[in-house]
Scaffold this motif. Structure first.
Motif, PDB file in Angstrom:
ATOM      1  N   ALA A  61       0.835  -1.210   0.000  1.00 36.96           N
ATOM      2  CA  ALA A  61       0.000   0.000   0.000  1.00 36.96           C
ATOM      3  C   ALA A  61       0.871   1.262   0.000  1.00 36.96           C
ATOM      4  O   ALA A  61       0.576   2.226  -0.715  1.00 36.96           O
ATOM      5  N   THR A  62       1.932   1.263   0.780  1.00 38.77           N
ATOM      6  CA  THR A  62       2.849   2.406   0.831  1.00 38.77           C
ATOM      7  C   THR A  62       3.485   2.641  -0.534  1.00 38.77           C
ATOM      8  O   THR A  62       3.553   3.779  -1.009  1.00 38.77           O
ATOM      9  N   ILE A  63       3.944   1.564  -1.138  1.00 46.18           N
ATOM     10  CA  ILE A  63       4.570   1.685  -2.465  1.00 46.18           C
ATOM     11  C   ILE A  63       3.551   2.195  -3.469  1.00 46.18           C
ATOM     12  O   ILE A  63       3.824   3.130  -4.226  1.00 46.18           O
ATOM     13  N   GLN A  64       2.354   1.609  -3.469  1.00 39.48           N
ATOM     14  CA  GLN A  64       1.305   1.985  -4.426  1.00 39.48           C
ATOM     15  C   GLN A  64       0.940   3.465  -4.311  1.00 39.48           C
ATOM     16  O   GLN A  64       0.813   4.150  -5.320  1.00 39.48           O
ATOM     17  N   ARG A  96       2.731   5.912  -3.365  1.00 39.71           N
ATOM     18  CA  ARG A  96       3.835   6.791  -3.751  1.00 39.71           C
ATOM     19  C   ARG A  96       4.241   6.654  -5.213  1.00 39.71           C
ATOM     20  O   ARG A  96       5.085   7.407  -5.696  1.00 39.71           O
ATOM     21  N   MET A  97       3.626   5.696  -5.927  1.00 45.85           N
ATOM     22  CA  MET A  97       3.955   5.483  -7.333  1.00 45.85           C
ATOM     23  C   MET A  97       3.551   6.687  -8.180  1.00 45.85           C
ATOM     24  O   MET A  97       2.530   7.314  -7.927  1.00 45.85           O
ATOM     25  N   ILE A  98       4.352   6.982  -9.198  1.00 44.21           N
ATOM     26  CA  ILE A  98       4.006   8.026 -10.156  1.00 44.21           C
ATOM     27  C   ILE A  98       2.849   7.544 -11.019  1.00 44.21           C
ATOM     28  O   ILE A  98       1.901   8.279 -11.279  1.00 44.21           O
ATOM     29  N   HIS A  99       2.915   6.293 -11.472  1.00 42.02           N
ATOM     30  CA  HIS A  99       1.839   5.681 -12.261  1.00 42.02           C
ATOM     31  C   HIS A  99       0.920   4.976 -11.273  1.00 42.02           C
ATOM     32  O   HIS A  99       1.178   3.835 -10.884  1.00 42.02           O
ATOM     33  N   LYS A 100      -0.159   5.618 -10.874  1.00 37.66           N
ATOM     34  CA  LYS A 100      -1.049   5.084  -9.834  1.00 37.66           C
ATOM     35  C   LYS A 100      -1.757   3.800 -10.253  1.00 37.66           C
ATOM     36  O   LYS A 100      -2.203   3.037  -9.419  1.00 37.66           O
ATOM     37  N   ASN A 101      -1.867   3.536 -11.549  1.00 42.15           N
ATOM     38  CA  ASN A 101      -2.560   2.339 -12.022  1.00 42.15           C
ATOM     39  C   ASN A 101      -1.632   1.133 -12.176  1.00 42.15           C
ATOM     40  O   ASN A 101      -2.021   0.137 -12.753  1.00 42.15           O
ATOM     41  N   SER A 102      -0.420   1.260 -11.682  1.00 40.54           N
ATOM     42  CA  SER A 102       0.544   0.170 -11.816  1.00 40.54           C
ATOM     43  C   SER A 102       0.089  -1.065 -11.040  1.00 40.54           C
ATOM     44  O   SER A 102      -0.524  -0.955  -9.983  1.00 40.54           O
ATOM     45  N   ASN A 103       0.427  -2.232 -11.570  1.00 38.54           N
ATOM     46  CA  ASN A 103       0.208  -3.484 -10.862  1.00 38.54           C
ATOM     47  C   ASN A 103       1.440  -3.698  -9.977  1.00 38.54           C
ATOM     48  O   ASN A 103       2.425  -4.305 -10.390  1.00 38.54           O
ATOM     49  N   THR A 104       1.368  -3.162  -8.778  1.00 39.53           N
ATOM     50  CA  THR A 104       2.524  -3.151  -7.887  1.00 39.53           C
ATOM     51  C   THR A 104       3.003  -4.559  -7.555  1.00 39.53           C
ATOM     52  O   THR A 104       4.204  -4.807  -7.517  1.00 39.53           O
ATOM     53  N   THR A 105       2.082  -5.482  -7.352  1.00 36.43           N
ATOM     54  CA  THR A 105       2.472  -6.860  -7.031  1.00 36.43           C
ATOM     55  C   THR A 105       3.309  -7.457  -8.158  1.00 36.43           C
ATOM     56  O   THR A 105       4.345  -8.075  -7.912  1.00 36.43           O
ATOM     57  N   ARG A 106       2.869  -7.249  -9.397  1.00 32.61           N
ATOM     58  CA  ARG A 106       3.607  -7.772 -10.554  1.00 32.61           C
ATOM     59  C   ARG A 106       4.988  -7.109 -10.656  1.00 32.61           C
ATOM     60  O   ARG A 106       5.994  -7.781 -10.932  1.00 32.61           O
ATOM     61  N   LEU A 107       5.049  -5.806 -10.420  1.00 29.11           N
ATOM     62  CA  LEU A 107       6.343  -5.103 -10.459  1.00 29.11           C
ATOM     63  C   LEU A 107       7.301  -5.663  -9.408  1.00 29.11           C
ATOM     64  O   LEU A 107       8.488  -5.892  -9.687  1.00 29.11           O
ATOM     65  N   ILE A 108       6.790  -5.877  -8.205  1.00 27.34           N
ATOM     66  CA  ILE A 108       7.602  -6.426  -7.116  1.00 27.34           C
ATOM     67  C   ILE A 108       8.085  -7.829  -7.486  1.00 27.34           C
ATOM     68  O   ILE A 108       9.261  -8.161  -7.292  1.00 27.34           O
ATOM     69  N   ASP A 109       7.190  -8.650  -8.032  1.00 25.61           N
ATOM     70  CA  ASP A 109       7.571 -10.013  -8.433  1.00 25.61           C
ATOM     71  C   ASP A 109       8.728  -9.993  -9.429  1.00 25.61           C
ATOM     72  O   ASP A 109       9.677 -10.778  -9.315  1.00 25.61           O
TER      73      ASP A 109
END
Length: 154
Positions: A65-68, A70-83
């Motif tokens: 949630a913290t990463i999401q 603060r992301m510039i692209h708010k629609n990013s799939n943060t879980t996939r990026l982390i993986d």
């Protein structure tokens, strides 16, 4: 390059349309430059953004949630990026000892080393992008973009 040259048209556009098109086309050109830049490091701009956020944690883990937020692209799939960053060895995922339902992410030494490599080259790219503008023009552009962004509820 003038907008008419890019569009290959001499039609006089209304100011709002001309300004919007200039913004969209300029954004596309700059975005393509970033895409090519990050490709040489085998990461995306969004992955870089995650690494930058985690570096800012100064060794403390961050949750999704913290990463999401603060992301510039708010629609990013943060879980996939982390993986993807885990597979590359740039971040680690652990379970929070106090709350086993909470996942914590931390940047690795490899991730920090990558940022040390990228940062000066990225700074040089950004200086090159802004080189045609004087300092005053760049300040004015920032002020105008912030003003425009603040008035939008799209």
């Amino acid at each position: 390059m003038k907008l008419q040259e890019i569009l290959k048209s001499n039609v006089e556009l209304p100011l709002a349309k001309r300004t919007s098109l200039n913004f969209v086309i300029t954004n596309k050109i700059i975005a393509e430059g970033y895409l090519a830049f990050f490709k040489q490091f085998d990461i995306s701009g969004q992955q870089y953004n995650v690494l930058r956020i985690l570096r800012g944690q100064k060794g403390k883990p961050a949750n999704l949630a913290t990463i999401q937020e603060r992301m510039i692209h708010k629609n990013s799939n943060t879980t996939r990026l982390i993986d993807k960053l885990i597979l590359k060895g740039f971040v680690e995922r652990t379970i929070c000892p106090e709350n086993r339902r909470k996942v914590e992410i931390i940047i690795t030494k490899n991730g920090l080393d990558l940022l040390i490599t990228i940062d000066p080259e990225l700074n040089a790219l950004e200086e090159k992008i802004m080189q045609p503008l004087t300092t005053t023009e760049a300040e004015t552009l920032n002020t105008l973009l912030e003003k425009l962004r603040g008035s939008q509820s799209l």
